[in-house]
Design an enzyme around this catalytic site. Sequence first.
Site, PDB file in Angstrom:
ATOM      1  CE1 TYR A 201      -4.202  -1.810   1.144  1.00  0.00           C
ATOM      2  CE2 TYR A 201      -2.525  -3.337   1.919  1.00  0.00           C
ATOM      3  CZ  TYR A 201      -3.843  -3.064   1.583  1.00  0.00           C
ATOM      4  OH  TYR A 201      -4.780  -4.065   1.700  1.00  0.00           O
ATOM      5  CE  LYS A 297     -10.183  -5.928   7.981  1.00  0.00           C
ATOM      6  NZ  LYS A 297      -9.425  -7.172   8.015  1.00  0.00           N
TER       7      LYS A 297
END
Length: 390
Positions: A201, A297
């Site tokens: 990231y 998620k």
Amino acid sequence: MLTQVAIIGAGPAGLLLGQLLSRAGIDNVIIEHRSLDHVLSRIRAGVLEQGMVDLLREAGVADRLGREGLVHDGVGLAFGGALHRVDLKALTGGNTVTVYGQTEVTQDLVAAREALGRPTLYEAEDVALHDIDSECPRVTFRIGGEARELRCDVIAGCDGFHGISRRAIPESALTCFERVYPFGWLGLLVDRPPAAHELVYAHHERGFALCSMRSAERSRYYVQVPQDERVEAWSDEAFFAELRRRLPAEVAAAVVDGPSIEKSIAPLRSFVAEPMRFGRLFLAGDAAHIVPPTGAKGLNLAASDIRYLHDALREHFLDHSQAGLNGYSARALARVWKAERFSWWMTGLLHRFPERNAFEQRMQQAELDYLFSSQAAMAAMAENYVGLPY
């Protein structure tokens, strides 16, 4: 037609619920408005929490996952031109994540359902829910022009954010919370080896970037773009050039160009509908909540909903107890809001927000600096990334 549980939607949530219920001897029928080919072709993310991997094993659909899934012990965060690593396994007492595409999860669940001979009704048109606040709910639909009706004890709404299940609940009975972000993710899928063996990231002044993968030979890359950006404006060459600008030098050098096999822009939003139950209708997955993809998620939250809903339905049908059904919404939402918080935090930490002033930008930088100067801060991030316990 009669069944115990009518499942609306043949995505991973609906298929996983059907698999678990079937193994418990609870009759169920899945109704899906898309074709089987469409369901199997949908390309989605695939970073699986430890809990979801364990749940797929319990469902008996983890053989190929065990052979082909890529277990990751850590994750990289890049900012200020440097790459930092969060050791997930060490910081969480041995927990990891597994990279295994949502498309693969769906294929495994479809194959398992076919092997059990359980019915899935594809290409259902005009699907509608009736009497959901009674003890005898019904689902009506048309297949091949023929009108059909399915009577059931319970309806599980697993048909996504744009599905009919949530819309069947009276507006006065729902409270919705939403944050729409002023940017999206331009994603590109390419049959080339990943730039790194773990996800990276990246926070950069030009915007967020992510180096991910679907397998050891297939990479998935993302760059942050304005909310109104058009995918047609980006050639493959322009995408890879922009991706490299946002990565540390050693990661950028490892990116291997290739012709894209899929390219799209995903908008980012946070959304929760409360409660996740109305009468005999129970919402699960994207039908009830959406998270920005930054924290990986979405699919995992759907799996935890299914864990709770399956437990509740077992109690209802096998133990003749209403306690699980009555507590389902509160139990699921407690975990949903924690995952929403983490995804919101990760999104705020790593993206460039055009409306932020100089002070807020410095606060973002301070948060990144603090994360890698504090073992406790890294442990908190790792605990959330691998997934909070069910």
